[in-house]
Design a protein around this motif. Structure first.
Motif, PDB file in Angstrom:
ATOM      1  N   THR A   1      -7.290 -12.249   0.491  1.00  0.00           N
ATOM      2  CA  THR A   1      -7.294 -10.940   0.226  1.00  0.00           C
ATOM      3  C   THR A   1      -8.718 -10.816  -0.610  1.00  0.00           C
ATOM      4  N   SER A   2      -9.200 -11.237  -0.938  1.00  0.00           N
ATOM      5  CA  SER A   2     -10.882 -11.457  -1.057  1.00  0.00           C
ATOM      6  C   SER A   2     -11.445 -11.079  -0.656  1.00  0.00           C
ATOM      7  N   ARG A   3     -11.193 -10.983   1.318  1.00  0.00           N
ATOM      8  CA  ARG A   3     -11.981 -10.400   2.282  1.00  0.00           C
ATOM      9  C   ARG A   3     -11.686  -9.939   2.863  1.00  0.00           C
ATOM     10  N   PHE A   4     -10.712  -8.531   2.560  1.00  0.00           N
ATOM     11  CA  PHE A   4      -9.862  -7.835   3.087  1.00  0.00           C
ATOM     12  C   PHE A   4     -11.482  -6.532   1.959  1.00  0.00           C
ATOM     13  N   GLN A   5     -11.330  -5.223   3.296  1.00  0.00           N
ATOM     14  CA  GLN A   5     -12.327  -4.271   2.034  1.00  0.00           C
ATOM     15  C   GLN A   5     -11.580  -3.373   2.721  1.00  0.00           C
ATOM     16  N   ALA A   6     -12.217  -2.673   1.494  1.00  0.00           N
ATOM     17  CA  ALA A   6     -11.108  -0.855   1.447  1.00  0.00           C
ATOM     18  C   ALA A   6     -12.045  -0.434   2.675  1.00  0.00           C
ATOM     19  N   GLY A   7     -10.770   0.708   3.208  1.00  0.00           N
ATOM     20  CA  GLY A   7     -11.240   1.122   4.257  1.00  0.00           C
ATOM     21  C   GLY A   7     -11.246   0.483   5.605  1.00  0.00           C
ATOM     22  N   ARG A   8     -10.122  -0.832   5.398  1.00  0.00           N
ATOM     23  CA  ARG A   8     -10.742  -1.732   6.747  1.00  0.00           C
ATOM     24  C   ARG A   8      -9.259  -1.283   7.838  1.00  0.00           C
ATOM     25  N   THR A   9      -8.764  -0.866   8.990  1.00  0.00           N
ATOM     26  CA  THR A   9      -7.930  -0.404   9.140  1.00  0.00           C
ATOM     27  C   THR A   9      -7.356  -1.573  10.377  1.00  0.00           C
ATOM     28  N   GLY A  10      -5.886  -1.941  10.231  1.00  0.00           N
ATOM     29  CA  GLY A  10      -5.235  -2.294  12.066  1.00  0.00           C
ATOM     30  C   GLY A  10      -4.529  -1.713  12.246  1.00  0.00           C
TER      31      GLY A  10
ATOM     32  N   VAL B   1      -3.986   1.048   6.170  1.00  0.00           N
ATOM     33  CA  VAL B   1      -5.320   0.889   5.981  1.00  0.00           C
ATOM     34  C   VAL B   1      -5.464   0.558   4.618  1.00  0.00           C
ATOM     35  N   TYR B   2      -6.760  -1.040   4.366  1.00  0.00           N
ATOM     36  CA  TYR B   2      -6.322  -1.396   2.938  1.00  0.00           C
ATOM     37  C   TYR B   2      -7.243  -0.326   2.076  1.00  0.00           C
ATOM     38  N   ASP B   3      -6.900   0.011   1.108  1.00  0.00           N
ATOM     39  CA  ASP B   3      -7.411   0.964   0.249  1.00  0.00           C
ATOM     40  C   ASP B   3      -8.327   0.491  -1.758  1.00  0.00           C
ATOM     41  N   GLY B   4      -8.449  -1.112  -1.271  1.00  0.00           N
ATOM     42  CA  GLY B   4      -9.205  -2.103  -2.515  1.00  0.00           C
ATOM     43  C   GLY B   4      -8.415  -2.703  -3.203  1.00  0.00           C
ATOM     44  N   THR B   5      -6.925  -2.486  -3.011  1.00  0.00           N
ATOM     45  CA  THR B   5      -5.922  -3.030  -3.872  1.00  0.00           C
ATOM     46  C   THR B   5      -4.918  -3.643  -2.640  1.00  0.00           C
ATOM     47  N   LYS B   6      -4.170  -2.938  -2.123  1.00  0.00           N
ATOM     48  CA  LYS B   6      -2.989  -3.281  -0.993  1.00  0.00           C
ATOM     49  C   LYS B   6      -3.074  -2.419   0.423  1.00  0.00           C
ATOM     50  N   TRP B   7      -2.940  -3.222   1.169  1.00  0.00           N
ATOM     51  CA  TRP B   7      -2.340  -2.320   2.357  1.00  0.00           C
ATOM     52  C   TRP B   7      -1.563  -1.135   2.334  1.00  0.00           C
ATOM     53  N   GLN B   8      -1.587  -0.306   3.266  1.00  0.00           N
ATOM     54  CA  GLN B   8      -0.644   0.729   3.155  1.00  0.00           C
ATOM     55  C   GLN B   8      -0.637   1.698   4.171  1.00  0.00           C
ATOM     56  N   GLU B   9       0.743   2.150   4.912  1.00  0.00           N
ATOM     57  CA  GLU B   9       1.019   2.971   6.498  1.00  0.00           C
ATOM     58  C   GLU B   9       0.117   3.987   6.658  1.00  0.00           C
ATOM     59  N   GLY B  10      -0.751   3.729   7.228  1.00  0.00           N
ATOM     60  CA  GLY B  10      -1.588   5.501   7.601  1.00  0.00           C
ATOM     61  C   GLY B  10      -0.801   6.586   8.437  1.00  0.00           C
ATOM     62  N   ALA B  11      -0.196   5.803   9.175  1.00  0.00           N
ATOM     63  CA  ALA B  11       0.763   6.539  10.278  1.00  0.00           C
ATOM     64  C   ALA B  11       1.050   5.508  11.430  1.00  0.00           C
ATOM     65  N   SER B  12       2.200   6.699  11.458  1.00  0.00           N
ATOM     66  CA  SER B  12       3.558   5.552  12.979  1.00  0.00           C
ATOM     67  C   SER B  12       2.776   6.161  13.723  1.00  0.00           C
TER      68      SER B  12
END
Length: 179
Positions: A6-15, A163-174
């Motif tokens: 979690t310390s390496r996740f960056q806000a705005g990163r996507t997967g 999409v990582y919002d800086g705190t949690k990963w959120q679903e951006g689209a399917s």
């Protein structure tokens, strides 16, 4: 999204991932304890492409292209009956792997600036991470507990943008696959 803490996740990163809801009853407790991506909000999944484009690049043109590229790929079934390992990592091995690799390849071919795992690995090994960063003795215990809960199957009918919002990963689209 294996290998990140979690310390390496960056806000705005996507997967891009394939969710495997059928795995949740089998792996949830282990993932919550031993997989940083689970603690950061990512469901049981197989990574298709990580990292993908930054969130700032996820405009309508990119979403339309993902819809087109993925909409030409056939939906398929997976079976999980074995575990596998990377150093310090225990995962469920999906079978067959070919369709999963194909999803990664078609997206990476379309967006060569987003190679799988940032170009860190030369081989694509589809997997569902259960535990990360542990010694073999602990992984042996977890694996012994998992084997009695296998096999199970799952239908892959979409690829999800996370999409990582800086705190949690959120679903951006399917993005649905061809049925």
């Amino acid at each position: 999204m294996t290998g990140d803490s979690t310390s390496r996740f960056q806000a705005g990163r996507t997967g891009l991932i394939v969710k495997v809801p059928e795995a949740e009853p089998v792996v949830r407790a282990w993932r919550e304890r031993f997989d940083p991506s689970a603690r950061a909000g990512v469901p049981a999944h197989i990574t298709v492409l990580f990292p993908f484009l930054g969130e700032s690049r996820m405009d309508e043109r990119v979403r339309t292209a993902l819809t087109d590229v993925l909409g030409r790929q056939q939906a398929f079934d997976l079976r999980f009956e074995n575990c596998g390992r990377f150093p310090g990592v225990l995962y469920l091995a999906p079978e067959p792997e070919l369709e999963l690799r194909r999803l990664t390849e078609v997206i990476a071919d379309h967006w060569p600036e987003a190679p799988p795992y940032g170009g860190q690995f030369t081989q694509i090994v589809p997997h569902l991470t259960v535990a990360d960063g542990l010694d073999d003795a602990v992984l042996d215990e977890i694996e012994a507990g998992l084997l009695g809960k296998l096999p199970f199957t799952s239908r892959v009918s979409s690829v999800d943008l996370m999409v990582y919002d800086g705190t949690k990963w959120q679903e951006g689209a399917s993005f649905p696959l061809l049925e």
